[in-house]
Design an enzyme around this catalytic site. Structure first.
Site, PDB file in Angstrom:
ATOM      1  N   SER A 269       5.523  57.830  41.345  1.00 47.10           N
ATOM      2  CA  SER A 269       5.169  58.974  42.186  1.00 47.10           C
ATOM      3  C   SER A 269       3.919  58.723  43.007  1.00 47.10           C
ATOM      4  O   SER A 269       3.051  57.938  42.602  1.00 47.10           O
ATOM      5  CB  SER A 269       4.913  60.203  41.305  1.00 47.10           C
ATOM      6  OG  SER A 269       6.025  60.499  40.522  1.00 47.10           O
TER       7      SER A 269
ATOM      8  N   HIS B 288       5.536  67.645  37.849  1.00 51.85           N
ATOM      9  CA  HIS B 288       6.006  66.855  36.695  1.00 51.85           C
ATOM     10  C   HIS B 288       5.373  67.324  35.389  1.00 51.85           C
ATOM     11  O   HIS B 288       6.025  67.341  34.347  1.00 51.85           O
ATOM     12  CB  HIS B 288       5.728  65.367  36.919  1.00 51.85           C
ATOM     13  CG  HIS B 288       6.607  64.768  37.983  1.00 51.85           C
ATOM     14  ND1 HIS B 288       7.971  64.763  37.885  1.00 51.85           N
ATOM     15  CD2 HIS B 288       6.315  64.169  39.164  1.00 51.85           C
ATOM     16  CE1 HIS B 288       8.490  64.178  38.969  1.00 51.85           C
ATOM     17  NE2 HIS B 288       7.504  63.806  39.764  1.00 51.85           N
TER      18      HIS B 288
END
Lengths: 445, 445, 445, 445
Positions: free
Chosen positions: B289, B364
């Site tokens: 990410s 997340h």
């Protein structure tokens, strides 16, 4: 099928309140942060726990849904005051949030697990049975109805032809659900799916094996008047290429838990369009319907034409029919005419509030159909005799007129009927009453 | 495709109000009795009329949705008073009816015609762009959101693998929508669907050609640190049987009009489960990410570690990276360590309210993932350098821990991180601040 | 279904030869240049004409297929001479062309019209019935068989699970075709498709509603010995998760017209693999089979152990069983043992040529199965008593050994059997004969 | 995709014979008793081994297929003698068995494993390339052709529309295979699948991702004369509702290994029927075809009209066109007429044996099409100029006449042409020759 292997809470448990509380506990978890992550597992657990409740515990569970998952009246009042004072969108959004009961999100999360919709629809079916005794549960019902109206929105349903090639799982449900003219096993069903018949159902993508509503049609030469020949499993198969009429002889809502979420009107019209495309030579789309409130009304209706007021001969025959007995074959034409006028009168003038009293008439007239023809001894089954005094009626769906008819009905409950039908009803009225008549529309205009 | 053949209202029409009123007129018909019968035709007419509005007319249309289709404040207030006085279910049901804006039923009827959902989702996309300037339209947005939350309920979505065998119509949309790492044409896409990759999307049954959200994963030996090798169309195909890690390197919400109706958390976990079944040898499920808020925060964050306070060497390199320039190859390890500490600090301690400041971290961590590893020069694209200063971070989804992590986060925004990551962040904090620290959870417990 | 509307040649036509000639005329058109363009129309015409032939005309038609569509002997001879003189590929290709009968292309063109395969398979079914009386039609049969072997090649068939969700059209055919243990209507069928049962069939893509062969299996704890409990529609459903044995209790070839085009061996093994994947805890894959030639052999076999030679007690009981009567419950164990030895002897040593005499044994042993266990009173139905004297036998398919067993059998008809089964058969042999014994293989090696 | 992970026989192996023998060994196992049981595993092994052969080893393999798997000449001769002496069906069956090469069963067993057909079709493609140098391999080719004619029988193929919604896997193959007018990437392909185009392909159920043949059509107003506007990715999309002509501008056989197993004629007619149903207003179904043999014939044809005999002006322009150069814009109408006459003459009178010399003419005329119109500068691509001298021709498929035209052609190679086309060709003939002319049919009769 899996149910047999599922562990159940011992049904001899002596404490329904405790059982209900334990299910409510799972509901609270499902609605919490845990539910966001482990919704599927929690919902599955919930379904099993709910299914295992005995009826006393289920009653307690419904009550807890009211007391624990309703909106807070104080907050609602405060938000409403703010909105009244300043009907800004911000205040409106706040009010909406205050009014939405926590149940709504809980019910939405049911859908996180396989089978959630089925459980919810079943839950409402059970809830509906208790509403009479427990009007305070109306809010739970309103929440479920709101959700179902959204989920079972017409745009999501798909029309599917049911034929002998269809899954036995689905066909078996047709046998189980058919309410108008019971299906007597697989042989009977097979006849109803032959080349001169059509059957269609609406399905929801999340319930592909579960018909929501289905309709049975026969392709015929001329508009049929009698039900029994259509139901005979031995009836000769007609060449569909020669048919000029599609007659809808049965329409069944399958899911009691979806009561009030109606799709029947869409179904009839969509099927009529499908059939019209497949068989361009079809000229008439009609129903062959019962007059289910007729018998009751003749006996107990609060009208001048109560049975007590009928001439003796008429009264006798009505009583016989009400008992499920067929009339003498030699019954005089005068009596036949008499009864027909009464029936036509009933369909056109008997009202509940402003709407027609007969439930089947209400349904088809609201859909834009037209009262076309009355058939004496159209249904000679015991139920047909008792409830409809043996009458059947053809409602005609002429697609070009449906919208106009519907608006006429929607505006002032105006009923569209064929000239012949109107004449019959007027004769009935003239004979028996002198009240002002509701508006009617001549289909021949 | 059909749009080209559709007749459009002349866009040079000088009267946006009149145009908007004409569309609102169709809306009123759709909501009336006529809409019950001829909903499909009216809705289709409505879509064409709406699509033909120019932007001024659309603005007027949105305003009319507020003024003409909101609930009546007086009735709402009255119903709220009754509910406050007697919070019975009957009063509650009445209140709910009063609060539901007429828009809601209008929007539901959009769905009577083919393509209704697409029009509505597009309408909200356009509405969202105007909300900043027109906060009074929030109620319209709330109604659409309410409807979409119900329609796009997780239980109705289906997960579908996207592969080279998938419809070109769908694949083309992936190329169009991919927001994280743009797809450079069909060759690039094909590489992302090879044997060592997996791509999954959620679809809604009513929009079978329209991915709602999709995720791209690579099967790898070891947890990847760098983005560029994954995006190289010429990268050698790895034998998936030898992989021990599935890395999610891109997740894209496709429908701006569905903002706030989230399914991303479900997608990651469901895909992780699918992959775990298909490749039992996979040990790690991780993301690769960006840290998209890092660059901005280093320059302008209201923290003691504003760029002005950094030593000159650090400041220079941050400025260079912000300009999209890669660092000197010879950059000293001390500076690298320094920047890593800053980044770890940012991810664990920089907050917006109580939640993490970084939007990707928020997503997340709220889903139950754990901060696992920081990778220097993990993304050397200009955007990667400017926004994330070249860093990538691996969030690990360990299915067994996801629920616990999520609850830790949901209760008090507690962040789960690997011991190594915690150590780095603590070093950052020690160096730069002496504030009290938010709770953190050691994943090694 | 359509048949009822099809015009038929008048079946009272007094001239079968003329009718047959007229069908042959269409065959000739179909094979000509016209057939290349208008094949579909001609083939459809042909099917209707063929279906309308009465049985005398059909006989004439078969004869004409022999006389008019066989290869020219003179040309064949000439081509064969050339090939013998010079076995070049050019000569070989010429010979092949000369040998291929015009029928072959004719039959291939049947497939140009919808339903062509069905007509051809039906034609062969009718042809087979006449072959005994008309051995000269063997060439026609050979051509059809050649074509079917190619068309129904294993690679084109697909295995499909049959379940209650399957089309009623297909399920109805199972009821119709099941030959081993008749299905008593839909309720019986439904029980055979419950959670503890599995049913699979092979289908051909061109005949998606027509099972070619199907097999029924029960999941059980322990290897079942008795047929009747498996066939009881009221039998309790077993939790399949607890099963350790899959028992194949019925396998049915559906298409008489495909006789000699076998797929049964593929079916059993593929289903065993499927079940092994779905239920990894299954340890045994076995059949529960009849011994259909036993009764007949005991009465009339040309062996020393003809019934006349049996001791009176044995003879009496055999005669009783042959009459479909169950034995006395008090039958002595000695007689039971005696009969079991005879049966084991029959299965292992009774031969037709070199192959086992029993047709079911021939099928399973050729497929690589092993004779495992004999079950006294395993099938107490009248047919089971008459034909198998009430015995059932379990053949075990151990996938790892199937290839070796098959080769042993294929090379010299060597039979694989469990040690216990061998012991029983040897005892039988010792008691009744002193001939040399065929090779047998000990499964325990 | 899997190929990359497959272990291959080391291609530097110095012994092609040994490698080929090893593959033949697997063939022999596959054909033996072992193959009956373990066919799938053996066939898979065989495919990998075969694919790993280098070209020398493949040559050796083909030779061994001839020497080891052909029928025994002595046995064939004996069987043929018996059949000649007594042409009974028994003898015929015996002869057939003797003539069928063992290869046939071997090839059939290829199909036991996934992908067997693909391997066989690929094998024939490679074999065909070697036939010129190795005519002795004709028998192997004959066997494969025989098998493919049976497997790819028209009745098994299904027609599928190819659209932008189709799998990218299939679309990619269209790009790869298109032979007539190359597809320049995905943008070009997308244009060819827009609303005013149609593309259809035949597929075999066992090869669902593999088009066998496909055809591209444009819906147009008037019969198009020029190719280039149809191929322009930027061409404006026409409203299909206004089209009166469907023009087939490309038809491509995809599988070289299926050469001689033709389905092109079925495809055109079936697509014409489909389009006629979907767009009832279509009046003309025509091709826009090249004249691929024209350039070569004008230069080297053994006709009086060899280029050397042409007037200089004509010769110069032919040479220029042959070089791929477009003609001067100012080219005189006399020369244009001259060339058109030559081209018309070529299409109607130039023959190979009795059939038309031009391969495209042979295909469409044999299918029952009619020569309709010649278009000067209909194809200005370099290939179009070189091969067809820039001409295109429209063949018209009038479904009502197709059968008659086909028979005219099949009987004596009679060509159907429009009156205008005939006139042009007659003028060509009068000018250049005085030979007797082949029969021609006037489409206007």
């Amino acid at each position: 099928m899996l149910r047999s292997f599922v562990h159940r809470i011992d049904s001899r448990s002596s404490n329904p309140i405790r059982d209900a509380r334990s299910v409510i506990g799972i509901c609270q978890s499902l609605q919490s942060a845990r539910g966001e992550v482990s919704g599927a597992a929690l919902a599955t657990e919930l379904f099993q726990a709910y299914e295992s409740l005995d009826s006393a515990a289920r009653e307690a569970f419904f009550d807890l849904l009211v007391t624990e998952f309703s909106p807070n009246p104080v907050e609602v009042g405060r938000a409403a005051d703010m909105y009244r004072a300043d009907p800004s969108q911000a205040n409106f959004v706040r009010l909406q949030a205050a009014v939405e009961p926590p149940r709504q999100e809980l019910f939405r999360r049911f859908n996180l697990a396989q089978g959630g919709i089925t459980v919810l629809v079943g839950m409402r079916r059970q809830l509906l049975k208790t509403l009479g005794a427990h009007p305070d549960r109306a809010g739970v019902d309103a929440d479920l109805t709101h959700l179902f109206r959204s989920w079972f929105n017409r745009g999501f349903l798909f029309l599917q032809r049911i034929e002998w090639r269809t899954s036995a799982l689905v066909l078996e449900r047709l046998i189980e659900y058919e309410a108008v003219h019971q299906i007597q096993g697989w042989r009977d069903l097979r006849r109803r799916l032959e080349a001169d018949r059509r059957c269609y159902a609406f399905f929801h993508p999340a319930l592909p094996d579960e018909p929501l509503i289905f309709i049975e049609a026969a392709l015929a030469r001329g508009m049929p008047a009698k039900v029994q020949p259509l139901l005979d499993p031995e009836a000769t198969i007609v060449d569909p290429a020669g048919a000029d009429c599609a007659v809808f002889y049965s329409i069944t809502n399958c899911q009691e838990g979806l009561r009030g979420v109606s799709f029947g009107n869409f179904l009839i019209k969509q099927v009529a369009e499908e059939l019209g495309r497949a068989f361009p030579q079809l000229k008439t789309f009609a129903t062959l319907s019962p007059v289910p409130g007729l018998g009751e009304w003749m006996m107990n209706g609060d009208y001048p034409l109560r049975v007590a007021d009928h001439p003796t001969a008429i009264r006798k025959i009505i009583e016989k029919l009400r008992g499920g007995q067929p009339p003498e074959p030699m019954i005089g034409p005068a009596i036949q005419v008499e009864l027909s006028r009464l029936c036509a009168y009933y369909l056109m003038y008997a009202r509940r509030g402003k709407a027609p009293l007969d439930p089947v008439a209400r349904f088809h007239l609201a859909n834009g159909a037209r009262l076309e023809r009355l058939n004496w001894m159209g249904d000679t089954s015991p139920a047909g005799l008792t409830r409809s005094l043996g009458f059947t009626v053809n409602y005609v769906y002429q697609l070009a007129d449906v919208e106009r008819n519907h608006e006429t009905y929607a505006n002032a409950y105006g009923i569209t009927a064929s000239p012949e039908f109107q004449r019959l009803a007027r004769m009935g009225r003239r004979a028996y009453e002198s009240r002002p008549q509701p508006p009617s529309v001549d289909a021949s205009d």
